[in-house]
Design a protein around this motif. Sequence first.
Motif, PDB file in Angstrom:
ATOM      1  N   ARG A 130      -5.473  -1.807   1.891  1.00 43.47           N
ATOM      2  CA  ARG A 130      -6.061  -2.198   3.177  1.00 43.47           C
ATOM      3  C   ARG A 130      -7.021  -3.375   3.018  1.00 43.47           C
ATOM      4  N   ASN A 136      -3.684  -7.604   5.244  1.00 46.83           N
ATOM      5  CA  ASN A 136      -4.572  -7.837   6.383  1.00 46.83           C
ATOM      6  C   ASN A 136      -4.008  -8.903   7.313  1.00 46.83           C
ATOM      7  N   LYS A 139      -1.323  -7.296   9.367  1.00 44.91           N
ATOM      8  CA  LYS A 139      -1.876  -6.504  10.477  1.00 44.91           C
ATOM      9  C   LYS A 139      -2.349  -7.409  11.609  1.00 44.91           C
ATOM     10  N   GLU A 140      -2.959  -8.534  11.247  1.00 38.95           N
ATOM     11  CA  GLU A 140      -3.394  -9.487  12.269  1.00 38.95           C
ATOM     12  C   GLU A 140      -2.208  -9.978  13.097  1.00 38.95           C
TER      13      GLU A 140
END
Length: 331
Positions: A130, A136, A139-140
Amino acid sequence: MSTDGSKLRVGVIGLGKMGVMHACILNTFPHITVAALCDKSVLMRKIAKKAFPNATITDDLGRFADLSLNAVYVATPIPVHYQIIKEVYDQKIAPNVFTEKTLSSSFQQSQELCAIADNFGVNMVGYMKRFAVTFNKAKELLNRCVLGDLVSFEAYAFSSDFAEIPEGSKISMLRGGVIEDLGSHVVDMAVWLFGDLTVESATVNYRCTPLSEDDVTFYVNGFGGLQGKFEVSWRKRGYRMPEFGLTIHGTMGTLHVNDDELRLELNQSPPAKWYRHDMDDNVDFLLGGPEYYRETLHFFNAVTSGQHAVSDFCSALKVDYLLEQVREKCR
């Protein structure tokens, strides 16, 4: 830093590879003191005494109880996580607990630990992916809905840790099975990216011994008809380091992501690519990977601010629930 400006006192339980790494990273933070180390190995205790001469070094976790610790790190083999974390809370050894993944060896045990932890401080499970820049970024992009509606994904977690281990060897069993040891990371990634998932089917291969759980494949369903496939193995040849990755398909394109890069392929646009080394993947102290330092920083920011950690026990419980479903489907 603690509220009165003094250093935070931290104990580390388990001095294998992960425990030693965590202790070394903790030792680089000016507001943290590695005050205690615990391990059953005489050799590791001797080494620890040289590296941390001012720390209490012991094979008895009970000695931690009188050391006024602010936090403990649990870095023992997965099968004893439950026993150790429960003792930390029962003996009030420290209010804040960080444990390596998984939280425990069963969903039932993890549920119990979550209930106990509610009465204490910050808790966190070491799902360090994570804190990796590539995941990351993924996920963005998903939060921006660049893929449109999500349709399906394929996830993998591969290593060569036991690729050369002969049949009949019991060495892999000491790490609790591939689905917990390796697969839990990519399962956490999927839950983090897609929300709750339900296992539809699963198969497991026991290549070393009848109970060693060395290769696992399973299929899941998620929100809005999302379908997913996981492949997990620690007997894959050619992986110098463990590798985790996902390929995510949506109505507007496909996203590929692993530890080192992302590739976005939209239906009406040229492909875009991001590499880890171009994504400000820098930390103050590098050991094991930048995500380990960021993970530590996040945990202690949560401790000092009183906020929840992003991968707290309740979040990790969702991973353990999915792993429990996989085991049930394999029976």
